[in-house]
Motif scaffolding. Structure first.
Motif, PDB file in Angstrom:
ATOM      1  N   VAL A   1      33.826  19.545  44.055  1.00 13.97           N
ATOM      2  CA  VAL A   1      34.586  18.369  43.617  1.00 13.97           C
ATOM      3  C   VAL A   1      35.260  18.646  42.280  1.00 13.97           C
ATOM      4  CG1 VAL A   1      34.371  15.979  42.845  1.00 13.97           C
ATOM      5  CG2 VAL A   1      33.182  16.718  44.904  1.00 13.97           C
ATOM      6  N   ARG A   2      34.530  19.254  41.345  1.00 14.20           N
ATOM      7  CA  ARG A   2      35.115  19.558  40.034  1.00 14.20           C
ATOM      8  C   ARG A   2      36.255  20.563  40.160  1.00 14.20           C
ATOM      9  NH1 ARG A   2      29.619  19.106  38.756  1.00 14.20           N
ATOM     10  NH2 ARG A   2      29.277  21.356  39.014  1.00 14.20           N
TER      11      ARG A   2
ATOM     12  N   ILE B   1      30.785  13.655  43.230  1.00 15.04           N
ATOM     13  CA  ILE B   1      30.854  13.278  44.639  1.00 15.04           C
ATOM     14  C   ILE B   1      30.785  11.766  44.795  1.00 15.04           C
ATOM     15  CG2 ILE B   1      28.360  13.538  44.994  1.00 15.04           C
ATOM     16  CD1 ILE B   1      31.121  14.351  47.553  1.00 15.04           C
ATOM     17  N   GLN B   2      30.011  11.094  43.909  1.00 11.42           N
ATOM     18  CA  GLN B   2      29.915   9.637  43.978  1.00 11.42           C
ATOM     19  C   GLN B   2      31.237   8.973  43.627  1.00 11.42           C
ATOM     20  OE1 GLN B   2      27.611  11.552  42.528  1.00 11.42           O
ATOM     21  NE2 GLN B   2      25.833  11.222  43.859  1.00 11.42           N
ATOM     22  N   SER B   3      31.920   9.496  42.601  1.00 13.27           N
ATOM     23  CA  SER B   3      33.202   8.896  42.221  1.00 13.27           C
ATOM     24  C   SER B   3      34.254   9.118  43.300  1.00 13.27           C
ATOM     25  CB  SER B   3      33.674   9.476  40.879  1.00 13.27           C
ATOM     26  OG  SER B   3      33.994  10.857  40.990  1.00 13.27           O
ATOM     27  N   VAL B   4      34.203  10.276  43.939  1.00 12.79           N
ATOM     28  CA  VAL B   4      35.144  10.554  45.033  1.00 12.79           C
ATOM     29  C   VAL B   4      34.900   9.597  46.192  1.00 12.79           C
ATOM     30  CG1 VAL B   4      35.792  12.239  46.791  1.00 12.79           C
ATOM     31  CG2 VAL B   4      35.506  12.958  44.423  1.00 12.79           C
TER      32      VAL B   4
ATOM     33  N   GLY C   1      38.772  17.247  40.311  1.00 15.19           N
ATOM     34  CA  GLY C   1      38.927  17.025  38.879  1.00 15.19           C
ATOM     35  C   GLY C   1      37.645  17.348  38.139  1.00 15.19           C
ATOM     36  N   GLU C   2      37.775  17.821  36.900  1.00 14.86           N
ATOM     37  CA  GLU C   2      36.610  18.236  36.124  1.00 14.86           C
ATOM     38  C   GLU C   2      35.648  17.088  35.858  1.00 14.86           C
ATOM     39  OE1 GLU C   2      35.369  21.035  35.045  1.00 14.86           O
ATOM     40  OE2 GLU C   2      36.905  22.259  36.003  1.00 14.86           O
ATOM     41  N   LYS C   3      36.171  15.887  35.716  1.00 19.99           N
ATOM     42  CA  LYS C   3      35.336  14.741  35.387  1.00 19.99           C
ATOM     43  C   LYS C   3      34.864  13.975  36.610  1.00 19.99           C
ATOM     44  CE  LYS C   3      37.489  14.041  30.852  1.00 19.99           C
ATOM     45  NZ  LYS C   3      38.177  13.081  29.947  1.00 19.99           N
ATOM     46  N   GLU C   4      35.222  14.462  37.785  1.00 19.94           N
ATOM     47  CA  GLU C   4      34.855  13.761  39.014  1.00 19.94           C
ATOM     48  C   GLU C   4      33.492  14.218  39.525  1.00 19.94           C
ATOM     49  OE1 GLU C   4      36.401  11.321  40.302  1.00 19.94           O
ATOM     50  OE2 GLU C   4      38.409  11.413  39.430  1.00 19.94           O
TER      51      GLU C   4
END
Length: 444
Positions: A150-151, A160-163, A155-158
């Motif tokens: 995911v990172r 799996i939960q945010s996705v 994105g580096e700040k993302e």
């Protein structure tokens, strides 16, 4: 972004992660990123079929897989591009869990009981506990497996939960005909049975064996891709039950040949399951109740004898029984007589055949096939750059807001204040009344 998680259930375990759609600003196609789960070969087949359909539509499909299986996947799907990563043991851990669940009889029984949708209290308590713990375990596995991907790709700040919270589209391997009714969001699309292809002719030797069954027909036996063999004791139980049948039996089994195997039984390392279930001479399907096999049997109208093992299989078996499509047995305790009687029941009791045929007609009667529906929705996301208007905002709320704990705390505080004020007022009035009463008594 699109995500595809299986629901066998709603009972469920994570079947497929369709992690991302990375869209190029061009009309000829899009880049589609597929991230399969670390276990379940059959689920990879389903995801790969979606990817292949997208390739035929002009999209570029890239699959992210561990290094050790990349070559095999490349051979299977030459039209895909592959990105690899180093698996730090997650796949081996999941496979070990699968093996333990199969070999440990107690574990089989406990998970089997979990999916019983009965009304005694202990079963419902188990349902609540498992429904709470399994998603937590799934999130932990997903975070450890896909956090780095995911990172890298999102994105580096993302995380799996945010996705997942930003997912525009969910594709579920469910269908109203087999699944229990329940509420859903507008971005949750049912695609149960999308892996089912047209029936192809059987190989010559297999067709000859099937035709030799005459009017008695054929029984198809498969316990899925994970469990290909059983203990010798269990194998003999199955072989003895099959030997008593008048029907021919095609059994997917790769272990040592059972001593009690009857002349009516053919053992195969691999069998064309969909083609056999669609054959007019097939009378019943003995299955572990995996989601793919269950939908193939539903599609072709074949009654089932379910012997669920773990994960979504007990829930799938419960749905089969509830719909009248078949019966369910406990693999850890099944006997030869029980297995023989269950097979005989679904073959001779016409209610199972009639129900299977009726539900098959219902399942097939759709304006578009499940695969066409899946592809249309994915391309709908690509075309419009996302579907935020269909996405529920609840997943973006803090946990205390999601469960209305802040509202509950506020109302509790208000009620406590009001009741406290009433209590103090009543106490003060009572004290004044008592004081006046005592003064009058003393004066008298």
């Amino acid at each position: 972004m699109a995500n595809n998680m299986g629901v066998g259930s709603k009972s469920s375990t994570l079947l497929i992660v369709f992690l991302g759609l990375l869209v190029r600003h061009r009309t000829s196609g899009a880049n589609v990123l597929l991230v399969p789960t670390p276990c379940g070969v059959s689920h990879w087949f389903t995801l790969a079929n979606i990817g292949q359909a997208l390739v035929r539509r002009g999209h570029a499909t890239t699959v992210v897989v561990p290094e050790d299986i990349a070559e095999k996947r490349q051979t299977e799907r030459p039209d895909f591009k592959f990105e690899t990563f180093h698996d730090e043991g997650t796949h081996a851990l999941v496979q070990q869990i699968d093996g333990n669940l199969h070999s440990n009889q107690d574990s089989e029984t406990s998970v089997y009981q979990y999916a019983n949708h009965g009304i005694n209290l202990s079963k419902r308590v188990q349902n609540v506990v498992f429904a709470t713990l399994l998603p937590m375990l799934g999130r932990w596995v997903a975070s450890n497996t896909y956090g780095g991907l995911v990172r890298k790709y999102v994105g580096e700040k993302e995380t799996i939960q945010s996705v997942v919270s930003k997912t525009d589209l969910w594709l579920y391997q469910t269908d109203h005909v087999l699944d229990f009714p329940g509420p859903s969001m507008p971005n949750m699309i049912q695609i149960g049975g999308l892996h089912i292809d047209a029936v192809s002719p059987l190989a010559e030797d297999l067709e000859s064996f099937v035709q030799s069954a005459g009017d008695d027909g054929v029984i198809v036996v498969s316990l899925g891709t994970i469990v290909k063999t059983m203990s010798p004791e269990k194998t003999e139980i199955f072989a003895a039950a099959f030997a008593r049948l008048r029907q021919k039996v095609v059994w997917r089994y790769t272990g040592e040949k059972p001593t009690g195997l009857g002349n009516n039984t053919m053992l195969l390392d691999w069998l064309p399951q969909n083609d056999l279930l669609g054959h007019p001479k097939t009378r019943a399907f003995i299955t572990h109740a995996g989601i793919n096999g269950a939908y193939e049997a539903l599609h072709h109208g074949v009654p089932m004898v379910c012997l669920p093992l773990f994960f979504d299989q007990p829930g799938n078996a419960a749905r089969v029984v509830a719909r009248g499509l078949g019966v369910k047995l406990d693999l850890s305790a099944v006997t030869t007589d029980q297995l023989y009687e269950a097979i005989t029941l679904v073959i001779t009791n016409k209610s199972y055949r009639e129900t299977a045929a009726r539900l098959s007609r219902l399942h097939r009667d759709q304006p578009q096939s499940p695969m066409e529906r899946a592809v249309w929705w994915i391309e709908h996301v690509i075309k419009h750059g996302g579907l935020p208007h269909l996405r529920a905002r609840a997943v973006e709320l803090p946990w205390y807001q999601y469960y209305l704990l802040d509202v509950a705390a506020f109302l509790l505080a208000v009620c406590t204040t009001v009741l406290g004020t009433v209590w103090c007022s009543c106490s003060l009035v009572c004290k004044k009344i008592c004081c006046k009463t005592e003064g009058k008594l003393k004066s008298q």
